[in-house]
Scaffold this motif. Structure first.
Motif, PDB file in Angstrom:
ATOM      1  N   MET A 192     -41.538  31.407 -16.633  1.00  8.99           N
ATOM      2  CA  MET A 192     -41.393  30.250 -17.520  1.00  8.99           C
ATOM      3  C   MET A 192     -39.939  29.812 -17.507  1.00  8.99           C
ATOM      4  SD  MET A 192     -43.825  30.964 -20.857  1.00  8.99           S
ATOM      5  CE  MET A 192     -43.342  29.425 -21.653  1.00  8.99           C
ATOM      6  N   ILE A 193     -39.736  28.493 -17.453  1.00 10.14           N
ATOM      7  CA  ILE A 193     -38.385  27.930 -17.450  1.00 10.14           C
ATOM      8  C   ILE A 193     -38.116  27.294 -18.810  1.00 10.14           C
ATOM      9  CG2 ILE A 193     -36.831  26.270 -16.357  1.00 10.14           C
ATOM     10  CD1 ILE A 193     -38.615  26.504 -13.832  1.00 10.14           C
ATOM     11  N   VAL A 194     -36.987  27.642 -19.414  1.00  5.45           N
ATOM     12  CA  VAL A 194     -36.561  27.045 -20.687  1.00  5.45           C
ATOM     13  C   VAL A 194     -35.231  26.359 -20.435  1.00  5.45           C
ATOM     14  CG1 VAL A 194     -35.991  27.456 -23.099  1.00  5.45           C
ATOM     15  CG2 VAL A 194     -37.711  28.894 -21.969  1.00  5.45           C
ATOM     16  N   HIS A 195     -35.194  25.030 -20.610  1.00  4.82           N
ATOM     17  CA  HIS A 195     -33.972  24.309 -20.238  1.00  4.82           C
ATOM     18  C   HIS A 195     -33.557  23.283 -21.288  1.00  4.82           C
ATOM     19  CE1 HIS A 195     -35.734  20.353 -19.072  1.00  4.82           C
ATOM     20  NE2 HIS A 195     -36.820  21.073 -18.866  1.00  4.82           N
ATOM     21  N   GLY A 201     -29.736  20.624 -17.227  1.00  2.00           N
ATOM     22  CA  GLY A 201     -30.922  21.447 -17.440  1.00  2.00           C
ATOM     23  C   GLY A 201     -32.162  20.868 -16.795  1.00  2.00           C
ATOM     24  N   THR A 202     -32.335  19.556 -16.925  1.00  2.00           N
ATOM     25  CA  THR A 202     -33.512  18.898 -16.366  1.00  2.00           C
ATOM     26  C   THR A 202     -33.530  18.984 -14.845  1.00  2.00           C
ATOM     27  OG1 THR A 202     -33.580  17.374 -18.238  1.00  2.00           O
ATOM     28  CG2 THR A 202     -34.783  16.720 -16.263  1.00  2.00           C
ATOM     29  N   GLY A 203     -32.378  18.709 -14.230  1.00  5.92           N
ATOM     30  CA  GLY A 203     -32.300  18.769 -12.776  1.00  5.92           C
ATOM     31  C   GLY A 203     -32.530  20.170 -12.234  1.00  5.92           C
ATOM     32  N   THR A 204     -31.959  21.160 -12.906  1.00  7.19           N
ATOM     33  CA  THR A 204     -32.142  22.551 -12.490  1.00  7.19           C
ATOM     34  C   THR A 204     -33.608  22.960 -12.587  1.00  7.19           C
ATOM     35  OG1 THR A 204     -29.888  23.085 -13.231  1.00  7.19           O
ATOM     36  CG2 THR A 204     -31.398  24.928 -12.886  1.00  7.19           C
ATOM     37  N   ALA A 205     -34.250  22.599 -13.703  1.00  7.34           N
ATOM     38  CA  ALA A 205     -35.662  22.951 -13.902  1.00  7.34           C
ATOM     39  C   ALA A 205     -36.556  22.304 -12.842  1.00  7.34           C
ATOM     40  CB  ALA A 205     -36.105  22.527 -15.299  1.00  7.34           C
ATOM     41  N   GLU A 206     -36.270  21.061 -12.489  1.00 10.72           N
ATOM     42  CA  GLU A 206     -37.075  20.376 -11.477  1.00 10.72           C
ATOM     43  C   GLU A 206     -36.967  21.061 -10.118  1.00 10.72           C
ATOM     44  OE1 GLU A 206     -35.726  16.360 -11.548  1.00 10.72           O
ATOM     45  OE2 GLU A 206     -36.881  15.821 -13.344  1.00 10.72           O
ATOM     46  N   LEU A 207     -35.746  21.435  -9.753  1.00 10.12           N
ATOM     47  CA  LEU A 207     -35.550  22.103  -8.473  1.00 10.12           C
ATOM     48  C   LEU A 207     -36.256  23.451  -8.428  1.00 10.12           C
ATOM     49  CD1 LEU A 207     -31.768  21.315  -7.847  1.00 10.12           C
ATOM     50  CD2 LEU A 207     -33.679  20.553  -6.431  1.00 10.12           C
ATOM     51  N   LEU A 208     -36.124  24.226  -9.504  1.00 13.11           N
ATOM     52  CA  LEU A 208     -36.754  25.548  -9.534  1.00 13.11           C
ATOM     53  C   LEU A 208     -38.272  25.450  -9.534  1.00 13.11           C
ATOM     54  CD1 LEU A 208     -34.415  27.351 -12.089  1.00 13.11           C
ATOM     55  CD2 LEU A 208     -34.515  27.716  -9.629  1.00 13.11           C
ATOM     56  N   SER A 209     -38.810  24.463 -10.253  1.00  8.84           N
ATOM     57  CA  SER A 209     -40.267  24.297 -10.300  1.00  8.84           C
ATOM     58  C   SER A 209     -40.852  24.041  -8.917  1.00  8.84           C
ATOM     59  CB  SER A 209     -40.630  23.139 -11.237  1.00  8.84           C
ATOM     60  OG  SER A 209     -40.250  23.428 -12.565  1.00  8.84           O
TER      61      SER A 209
END
Length: 414
Positions: A192-195, A201-209
């Motif tokens: 689970m990603i919490v950003h 935060g949004t850009g990091t979460a998108e890349l990791l997803s």
């Protein structure tokens, strides 16, 4: 709007009125040259430092400012810009208050005041705004921390980033996680990603997803939170209900600390907390104040080379000055030193000359786990993050192996 302030260098220059009076008397007496002590001091080189020293990210902004000012003090103590007659560096200070529009407005004010180069602005959103505004006057702009790749992907010839962006960070984070997980027998299969809500935060979460499924880790949920957030109980309960093997935070310092403490208090079990550009995971203040919440957290982030004498000496000096040696301190220090090296090689405050020197830089006195400095469209391709882990109250480097100071502990135990 905050006022731009100028910090004078500590050189022992002679006041203009005294100099002119002395010079006139000497000329009247038929003296053809001035003694060395009476020669005009080289004009100062003005470097603007724009950071959020108030507002919700004030801690990190203040750390950046401290690191940048340390670099200026060291450069001046070593003789200033030698190719310009020992010109001292003057710091022009501004507070963006954590707001991009205020950061941009401060760039305008500094340009009008004759600034020769800028170091800004900690967050990605602020760095986007300050670099865009600086482009209007072609003022050299070095980004200290901002990780959004949009900063250097706009074709701005005045904008440079010495550290890695989040594209490189996310790529290495996933690659290293895959290595860590496989070495332990692949116990982690879900995450689970919490950003936080901003560009970082949004850009990091998108890349990791997009990238985590490629190494066999399913992303079961992505949770976004506001800045600031003062209660993570509900988010913790969501994590508890879905029981991910990995919890992946991407937040600024205050929210990261509160999330980690809440997870500990709620006794939420996971095989690992693996953050990417975690706002506190690679922060000695967090480790010192909340050691139980921090223990065994892994992070892929900016960190210095623990085997570098340059890096160790700078940490020693920072701690002697009462600073916590966070990545904001050494990244801002290096941003200023990188800019000063370019000015030294340019031998001029002409913006075109400085920008050309930045673009061709091979500067190496940084104490970072980097390869050779190589600027491509404003991004240092030699820069890379490392993986760290909190172990017994210290932040250890665990990957890449050539920089490692400890072995990885995974899975973790709560």
């Amino acid at each position: 709007m905050a006022d731009t302030k100028t910090t004078k260098s500590n050189s022992s220059g002679i006041r203009r009125r005294e100099f002119l009076a002395t010079g006139a008397a000497a000329l009247a007496a038929g003296v053809t040259g001035f003694p060395a002590v009476l020669r005009a001091q080289a004009a100062p080189v003005k470097i603007g430092l724009i950071h959020p020293v108030s507002g919700f990210i004030a801690f990190s902004g203040s750390q950046c400012r401290a690191g940048a000012e340390m670099a200026i003090a060291d450069i001046n103590a070593a003789g200033g810009i030698k190719s310009m007659g020992g010109a001292m560096i003057e710091a022009m200070l501004a507070d963006s208050q954590g707001k991009p529009d205020i950061g941009a407005a401060e760039v305008t004010k500094m340009a009008e005041a004759g600034v020769h180069g800028l170091v800004a602005g900690y967050s990605s959103a602020i760095s986007l705004a300050t670099s865009q505004e600086a482009a209007k006057t072609n003022t050299p702009h070095v980004v200290d921390v901002g990780v959004s790749d949009s900063i250097v992907n706009r074709g701005l010839s005045n904008t440079f980033r010495f550290g890695p962006g989040y594209g490189k960070v996310a790529e290495m984070a996933v690659t290293n996680l895959d290595t860590i997980n496989k070495a332990a027998g692949s116990p982690a299969k879900t995450a689970m990603i919490v950003h936080e809500e901003s560009l970082f935060g949004t850009g990091t979460a998108e890349l990791l997803s997009k990238q985590l499924p490629g190494i066999g880790i399913e992303v079961v949920d992505v949770i976004k939170h506001a800045n600031p957030t003062r209660d993570f109980t509900n988010i913790a309960l969501q994590i508890k209900s879905k029981k991910p093997d990995l919890i992946i935070p991407a937040n600024y310092y205050n929210e990261y600390v509160l999330l980690a403490r809440t997870l500990r208090q709620q006794k939420i079990e996971a095989k690992g907390i693996y953050s990417v550009l975690g706002g506190a995971a690679s922060n000695l203040q967090f480790v010192g104040e909340f050691p139980e919440a921090a223990e065994l957290i892994m992070d892929c982030n900016h960190w210095y080379d623990p085997k570098s004498e340059v890096a160790l000496e700078r940490r020693k000096a920072a701690e002697a000055a009462g600073l916590v040696y966070t990545y904001e301190v050494f990244l801002a220090y290096n941003a200023v030193a990188f800019l000063a090296d370019a000015i030294e090689r340019a031998g001029s405050t002409d913006p075109e000359a400085i920008n050309a020197a930045l673009a061709s830089s091979t500067w190496a006195n940084h104490g970072m786990p980097y390869g050779p400095t190589k600027m491509v469209n404003g991004q240092n391709e030699g820069a890379q993050p490392v993986n760290t882990q909190v172990q017994k109250g210290e932040i250890e480097v665990i990957y890449p192996e050539e920089f490692a100071s400890a072995e990885t502990v995974f899975p973790m135990t709560m």
